[in-house]
Design a protein around this motif. Sequence first.
Motif, PDB file in Angstrom:
ATOM      1  N   ALA A 299      25.079 -29.151 121.506  1.00 51.59           N
ATOM      2  CA  ALA A 299      24.216 -28.725 120.394  1.00 51.59           C
ATOM      3  C   ALA A 299      23.916 -27.227 120.506  1.00 51.59           C
ATOM      4  CB  ALA A 299      22.920 -29.532 120.392  1.00 51.59           C
ATOM      5  N   LEU A 300      23.646 -26.765 121.721  1.00 48.23           N
ATOM      6  CA  LEU A 300      23.436 -25.323 121.918  1.00 48.23           C
ATOM      7  C   LEU A 300      24.713 -24.549 121.597  1.00 48.23           C
ATOM      8  CD1 LEU A 300      21.248 -25.034 125.141  1.00 48.23           C
ATOM      9  CD2 LEU A 300      20.642 -24.299 122.826  1.00 48.23           C
ATOM     10  N   THR A 301      25.864 -25.126 121.929  1.00 46.84           N
ATOM     11  CA  THR A 301      27.140 -24.484 121.604  1.00 46.84           C
ATOM     12  C   THR A 301      27.266 -24.269 120.104  1.00 46.84           C
ATOM     13  OG1 THR A 301      28.228 -25.496 123.522  1.00 46.84           O
ATOM     14  CG2 THR A 301      29.656 -24.683 121.757  1.00 46.84           C
ATOM     15  N   VAL A 302      26.953 -25.299 119.334  1.00 46.34           N
ATOM     16  CA  VAL A 302      27.041 -25.193 117.873  1.00 46.34           C
ATOM     17  C   VAL A 302      26.135 -24.064 117.373  1.00 46.34           C
ATOM     18  CG1 VAL A 302      26.506 -26.376 115.695  1.00 46.34           C
ATOM     19  CG2 VAL A 302      27.712 -27.586 117.526  1.00 46.34           C
ATOM     20  N   ALA A 303      24.923 -24.011 117.874  1.00 42.80           N
ATOM     21  CA  ALA A 303      23.985 -22.965 117.446  1.00 42.80           C
ATOM     22  C   ALA A 303      24.477 -21.577 117.856  1.00 42.80           C
ATOM     23  CB  ALA A 303      22.603 -23.242 118.023  1.00 42.80           C
ATOM     24  N   LEU A 304      24.957 -21.442 119.085  1.00 47.47           N
ATOM     25  CA  LEU A 304      25.450 -20.145 119.566  1.00 47.47           C
ATOM     26  C   LEU A 304      26.682 -19.689 118.782  1.00 47.47           C
ATOM     27  CD1 LEU A 304      24.907 -20.826 123.350  1.00 47.47           C
ATOM     28  CD2 LEU A 304      23.863 -18.922 122.090  1.00 47.47           C
ATOM     29  N   VAL A 305      27.589 -20.612 118.493  1.00 53.53           N
ATOM     30  CA  VAL A 305      28.776 -20.268 117.694  1.00 53.53           C
ATOM     31  C   VAL A 305      28.347 -19.865 116.284  1.00 53.53           C
ATOM     32  CG1 VAL A 305      30.859 -21.219 116.600  1.00 53.53           C
ATOM     33  CG2 VAL A 305      30.436 -21.597 119.045  1.00 53.53           C
ATOM     34  N   GLY A 306      27.392 -20.584 115.707  1.00 55.33           N
ATOM     35  CA  GLY A 306      26.890 -20.211 114.382  1.00 55.33           C
ATOM     36  C   GLY A 306      26.323 -18.808 114.368  1.00 55.33           C
ATOM     37  N   ALA A 307      25.561 -18.468 115.403  1.00 55.20           N
ATOM     38  CA  ALA A 307      24.999 -17.117 115.479  1.00 55.20           C
ATOM     39  C   ALA A 307      26.084 -16.076 115.713  1.00 55.20           C
ATOM     40  CB  ALA A 307      23.949 -17.045 116.587  1.00 55.20           C
ATOM     41  N   ALA A 308      27.120 -16.422 116.478  1.00 49.74           N
ATOM     42  CA  ALA A 308      28.212 -15.475 116.719  1.00 49.74           C
ATOM     43  C   ALA A 308      29.028 -15.244 115.451  1.00 49.74           C
ATOM     44  CB  ALA A 308      29.118 -15.986 117.840  1.00 49.74           C
ATOM     45  N   LEU A 309      29.222 -16.291 114.671  1.00 49.32           N
ATOM     46  CA  LEU A 309      29.994 -16.162 113.428  1.00 49.32           C
ATOM     47  C   LEU A 309      29.201 -15.487 112.321  1.00 49.32           C
ATOM     48  CD1 LEU A 309      31.757 -19.651 113.314  1.00 49.32           C
ATOM     49  CD2 LEU A 309      32.806 -17.427 113.840  1.00 49.32           C
ATOM     50  N   ARG A 310      27.914 -15.698 112.311  1.00 49.40           N
ATOM     51  CA  ARG A 310      27.041 -15.136 111.271  1.00 49.40           C
ATOM     52  C   ARG A 310      25.817 -14.548 111.963  1.00 49.40           C
ATOM     53  NH1 ARG A 310      27.548 -14.580 105.898  1.00 49.40           N
ATOM     54  NH2 ARG A 310      25.629 -14.733 104.741  1.00 49.40           N
ATOM     55  N   PRO A 311      25.973 -13.394 112.594  1.00 47.41           N
ATOM     56  CA  PRO A 311      24.900 -12.839 113.426  1.00 47.41           C
ATOM     57  C   PRO A 311      23.750 -12.212 112.639  1.00 47.41           C
ATOM     58  CG  PRO A 311      26.774 -11.387 113.436  1.00 47.41           C
ATOM     59  CD  PRO A 311      27.187 -12.588 112.645  1.00 47.41           C
TER      60      PRO A 311
ATOM     61  N   ARG B  48      19.993 -11.500 112.026  1.00 46.66           N
ATOM     62  CA  ARG B  48      18.980 -11.242 113.046  1.00 46.66           C
ATOM     63  C   ARG B  48      18.078 -12.436 113.337  1.00 46.66           C
ATOM     64  NH1 ARG B  48      13.783  -9.598 113.337  1.00 46.66           N
ATOM     65  NH2 ARG B  48      13.209  -8.298 115.101  1.00 46.66           N
ATOM     66  N   ARG B  49      17.452 -12.985 112.324  1.00 52.09           N
ATOM     67  CA  ARG B  49      16.503 -14.088 112.553  1.00 52.09           C
ATOM     68  C   ARG B  49      17.180 -15.316 113.161  1.00 52.09           C
ATOM     69  NH1 ARG B  49      13.980 -14.137 106.902  1.00 52.09           N
ATOM     70  NH2 ARG B  49      14.207 -11.934 106.719  1.00 52.09           N
ATOM     71  N   LEU B  50      18.336 -15.667 112.643  1.00 48.35           N
ATOM     72  CA  LEU B  50      19.083 -16.806 113.178  1.00 48.35           C
ATOM     73  C   LEU B  50      19.422 -16.576 114.654  1.00 48.35           C
ATOM     74  CD1 LEU B  50      20.801 -19.420 113.018  1.00 48.35           C
ATOM     75  CD2 LEU B  50      22.690 -17.958 112.230  1.00 48.35           C
ATOM     76  N   THR B  51      19.915 -15.401 114.963  1.00 45.98           N
ATOM     77  CA  THR B  51      20.318 -15.091 116.330  1.00 45.98           C
ATOM     78  C   THR B  51      19.126 -15.116 117.272  1.00 45.98           C
ATOM     79  OG1 THR B  51      22.145 -13.764 115.456  1.00 45.98           O
ATOM     80  CG2 THR B  51      21.555 -13.422 117.758  1.00 45.98           C
ATOM     81  N   VAL B  52      18.001 -14.598 116.847  1.00 49.00           N
ATOM     82  CA  VAL B  52      16.797 -14.623 117.684  1.00 49.00           C
ATOM     83  C   VAL B  52      16.376 -16.069 117.959  1.00 49.00           C
ATOM     84  CG1 VAL B  52      14.309 -14.102 117.727  1.00 49.00           C
ATOM     85  CG2 VAL B  52      15.959 -12.318 117.078  1.00 49.00           C
ATOM     86  N   VAL B  53      16.351 -16.900 116.930  1.00 51.81           N
ATOM     87  CA  VAL B  53      15.950 -18.304 117.114  1.00 51.81           C
ATOM     88  C   VAL B  53      16.922 -19.020 118.046  1.00 51.81           C
ATOM     89  CG1 VAL B  53      15.692 -20.528 115.939  1.00 51.81           C
ATOM     90  CG2 VAL B  53      14.668 -18.473 114.958  1.00 51.81           C
TER      91      VAL B  53
END
Length: 133
Positions: A58-70, A72-77
């Motif tokens: 689940a953390l992988t999915v979130a981290l990949v999402g932030a890497a693909l669409r960085p 600011r707010r998403l990446t911080v969360v």
Amino acid sequence: MRAGLWFLAFTEVVVGAWALLAPAGFYAGFPAPGHPWVAMLPPYNEHLVRDVGALSLALTVALVGAALRPERRLTVVVLLAFLTATVPHAVFHSLHLHGFPTVDAVAQTVGFVLQVGVGVAVLVGVSRRRVVH
């Protein structure tokens, strides 16, 4: 910033996929043959190992999402969620090294320091910018 997010996603997918798909093998063999870090903290619990694997994925999915669409707010969360899971995990393991060979104790500690360090560095970097490029 993206490289840091991809690095963290890679570390999580390796742990997550292995723990979820082969919990007994993960327990007996993580991180490498002859270095059974998880088995040094018994007892084995298939349910717990699979849950850890699922949460890592689940953390992988979130981290990949932030890497693909960085954004600011998403990446911080995402980074705060990652650090919320990783810091207590690192602290626990750092306080439970009894019985670990020195090389394993050092390697495990260095791995956690690297993960937390990259997470904090990316969080600080993204917090200083409006948009991550």
